[in-house]
Scaffold this motif. Structure first.
Motif, short mmCIF file in Angstrom:
data_model
loop_
_atom_site.label_atom_id
_atom_site.label_comp_id
_atom_site.label_asym_id
_atom_site.label_seq_id
_atom_site.Cartn_x
_atom_site.Cartn_y
_atom_site.Cartn_z
N SER A 2 -14.26 8.43 13.13
CA SER A 2 -13.04 7.74 13.54
C SER A 2 -13.22 6.23 13.43
CB SER A 2 -12.70 8.05 15.01
OG SER A 2 -12.08 9.29 15.17
N TRP A 3 -12.11 5.56 13.23
CA TRP A 3 -12.06 4.10 13.34
C TRP A 3 -11.28 3.75 14.60
CZ3 TRP A 3 -14.60 0.43 10.60
CH2 TRP A 3 -15.17 0.80 9.39
N ILE A 4 -11.80 2.76 15.32
CA ILE A 4 -11.17 2.29 16.55
C ILE A 4 -11.22 0.76 16.51
CG2 ILE A 4 -11.38 2.22 19.08
CD1 ILE A 4 -13.37 4.87 17.40
N ARG A 5 -10.22 0.11 17.02
CA ARG A 5 -10.26 -1.34 17.07
C ARG A 5 -10.00 -1.85 18.49
NH1 ARG A 5 -4.81 -3.69 14.06
NH2 ARG A 5 -3.27 -2.84 15.55
N GLN A 6 -10.38 -3.11 18.70
CA GLN A 6 -10.22 -3.72 20.02
C GLN A 6 -9.91 -5.20 19.85
OE1 GLN A 6 -13.72 -3.63 22.62
NE2 GLN A 6 -12.37 -3.30 24.37
N PRO A 7 -8.66 -5.59 20.03
CA PRO A 7 -8.32 -7.03 19.99
C PRO A 7 -9.06 -7.76 21.11
CG PRO A 7 -6.35 -5.67 19.85
CD PRO A 7 -7.47 -4.75 20.24
N PRO A 8 -9.28 -9.04 20.96
CA PRO A 8 -10.01 -9.81 21.98
C PRO A 8 -9.39 -9.64 23.36
CG PRO A 8 -9.67 -11.13 20.01
CD PRO A 8 -8.89 -9.87 19.81
N GLY A 9 -10.19 -9.23 24.32
CA GLY A 9 -9.72 -9.09 25.70
C GLY A 9 -8.78 -7.93 25.95
N LYS A 10 -8.64 -7.05 24.97
CA LYS A 10 -7.68 -5.95 25.12
C LYS A 10 -8.38 -4.59 25.02
CE LYS A 10 -3.63 -8.53 23.65
NZ LYS A 10 -2.40 -8.54 22.82
N ALA A 11 -7.55 -3.55 25.09
CA ALA A 11 -8.08 -2.19 25.17
C ALA A 11 -8.44 -1.62 23.79
CB ALA A 11 -7.05 -1.27 25.84
N LEU A 12 -9.14 -0.52 23.81
CA LEU A 12 -9.46 0.21 22.60
C LEU A 12 -8.20 0.85 22.03
CD1 LEU A 12 -12.62 2.07 23.98
CD2 LEU A 12 -12.62 0.05 22.49
N GLU A 13 -8.13 0.89 20.72
CA GLU A 13 -7.02 1.53 20.03
C GLU A 13 -7.58 2.41 18.91
OE1 GLU A 13 -4.34 -1.07 17.96
OE2 GLU A 13 -2.79 0.46 17.75
N TRP A 14 -7.32 3.69 18.96
CA TRP A 14 -7.77 4.61 17.90
C TRP A 14 -6.90 4.43 16.67
CZ3 TRP A 14 -5.40 8.66 15.35
CH2 TRP A 14 -6.25 9.50 14.60
N LEU A 15 -7.51 4.43 15.49
CA LEU A 15 -6.77 4.15 14.26
C LEU A 15 -6.67 5.36 13.33
CD1 LEU A 15 -8.32 0.68 13.35
CD2 LEU A 15 -6.15 1.14 14.55
N ALA A 16 -7.79 5.99 13.04
CA ALA A 16 -7.77 7.04 12.03
C ALA A 16 -9.04 7.88 12.13
CB ALA A 16 -7.65 6.45 10.63
N ARG A 17 -9.01 9.07 11.48
CA ARG A 17 -10.16 9.96 11.49
C ARG A 17 -10.19 10.78 10.21
NH1 ARG A 17 -11.11 14.92 15.73
NH2 ARG A 17 -9.84 16.09 14.27
N ILE A 18 -11.41 11.07 9.75
CA ILE A 18 -11.60 11.93 8.58
C ILE A 18 -12.79 12.82 8.86
CG2 ILE A 18 -13.09 10.32 7.34
CD1 ILE A 18 -11.56 11.21 4.75
N GLY A 19 -12.77 14.02 8.31
CA GLY A 19 -13.84 14.96 8.58
C GLY A 19 -14.31 15.70 7.36
N GLY A 20 -15.17 16.69 7.62
CA GLY A 20 -15.72 17.48 6.54
C GLY A 20 -14.68 18.25 5.75
N ASP A 21 -13.59 18.58 6.41
CA ASP A 21 -12.51 19.30 5.73
C ASP A 21 -11.62 18.36 4.93
OD1 ASP A 21 -10.49 19.68 8.78
OD2 ASP A 21 -11.26 17.93 7.73
N ASP A 22 -11.94 17.06 4.99
CA ASP A 22 -11.20 16.00 4.28
C ASP A 22 -9.79 15.81 4.82
OD1 ASP A 22 -10.30 14.91 0.97
OD2 ASP A 22 -11.60 13.93 2.43
N TYR A 23 -9.47 16.49 5.92
CA TYR A 23 -8.15 16.27 6.50
C TYR A 23 -8.15 14.92 7.20
CZ TYR A 23 -3.56 17.62 8.17
OH TYR A 23 -2.21 17.68 8.39
N LYS A 24 -7.06 14.18 7.06
CA LYS A 24 -6.97 12.83 7.59
C LYS A 24 -5.94 12.73 8.69
CE LYS A 24 -8.20 11.58 2.95
NZ LYS A 24 -7.73 11.24 1.61
N TYR A 25 -6.30 12.01 9.75
CA TYR A 25 -5.41 11.79 10.87
C TYR A 25 -5.23 10.29 11.04
CZ TYR A 25 -6.76 16.59 12.11
OH TYR A 25 -7.01 17.93 12.09
N TYR A 26 -4.00 9.87 11.36
CA TYR A 26 -3.70 8.45 11.50
C TYR A 26 -2.94 8.15 12.77
CZ TYR A 26 -4.86 8.08 6.51
OH TYR A 26 -5.51 8.13 5.30
N SER A 27 -3.17 6.93 13.28
CA SER A 27 -2.35 6.44 14.38
C SER A 27 -0.89 6.45 13.94
CB SER A 27 -2.79 5.02 14.75
OG SER A 27 -1.80 4.38 15.52
N THR A 28 -0.03 7.00 14.78
CA THR A 28 1.38 7.09 14.43
C THR A 28 1.98 5.71 14.18
OG1 THR A 28 1.59 9.07 15.81
CG2 THR A 28 3.61 7.92 15.23
#
Lengths: 110, 124
Positions: free
Chosen positions: B37-63
């Motif tokens: 997974s990719w996650i980001r965090q703006p300065p002084g702010k909370a974690l935000e999940w962005l996207a994920r990829i796996g062995g099945d190559d299926y991809k998930y994205y932040s809406t």
């Protein structure tokens, strides 16, 4: 605006117990396990609890988790000054089909 | 030992496309138990999940970011690449990659190993 709701801050004295809540809805906490992360300023988060109440082998049993309905709780007993950090809850959201986090809680050990 | 390391530009201009690479070791993305997974965090702010990829190559994205994100993997190189189009100053953040390991079919979604993160500033 984070999907999961956490209190912005909590505080307690050394040696005491503190709890941090995490609130969601059925599509996230209601149907999926919650995990908890500890983050010190300038460093990456580290998992404390996963699958609601399981601890990685390197996490002391002072840290525990519980989950019921659409809420979850992280409890820390025997507080130490080194526990001062930000704590985040996270889970999967079945409707969004993606991961979600709480807004984070700053723990102050007085 | 599981390790992940993010790399990419420290500075991008508004409207440019950001490309980040996650290089990992200690596991393989060729199984359906492993995801990154990719996650980001703006300065002084909370974690935000962005996207994920796996062995099945299926991809998930932040809406909320789905139209701007693309995630891919190179299993032979043990790398996952995230691109984010139309960068804006509000995208200034530390970007992390992390492993999701499903130990069993009953395991939930969580990040058991994280990279140190790479800081990206969006400015002209």
């Amino acid at each position: 605006q984070s999907v999961l709701t956490q209190p912005p801050s909590v505080s307690a004295a050394p040696g005491q117990k503190v709890t941090i809540s995490c609130s969601g809805i059925r599509s996230n906490i209601g149907n999926n396990y919650v995990s908890w992360y500890q983050q010190f300023p300038g460093t990456a988060p580290k998992v404390l609890i996963y699958d609601s109440n399981r601890r990685p082998s390197d996490i002391p049993d002072r840290f525990s988790g519980s989950q019921s309905g659409t809420s979850a709780t992280l409890a820390i007993t025997g507080l130490q000054t080194g526990d001062e950090a930000y704590y985040y809850c996270g889970t999967w959201d079945t409707s969004l089909n993606g991961g979600v986090f709480g807004g984070g809680t700053k723990l102050t050990v007085l | 030992q599981v390790t992940l390391r993010e790399s990419g530009p420290a500075l991008v201009k508004p409207t440019q496309t950001l490309t980040l690479t996650c290089s990992f070791s200690g596991f393989s993305l060729s199984t359906n138990k492993m995801f990154v997974s990719w996650i980001r965090q703006p300065p002084g702010k909370a974690l935000e999940w962005l996207a994920r990829i796996g062995g099945d190559d299926y991809k998930y994205y932040s809406t909320s970011l789905k139209t701007r994100l693309a995630i891919s993997k190179d299993t032979s190189k043990n790398q996952v690449v995230l691109t984010m189009a139309y960068m804006d100053p509000v995208d200034t953040a530390t970007y992390y990659c992390a492993r999701n390991y499903y130990e069993s079919s009953a395991t939930g979604f969580y990040m058991d190993a994280w990279g140190r993160g790479t800081t990206v500033t969006v400015s002209s």
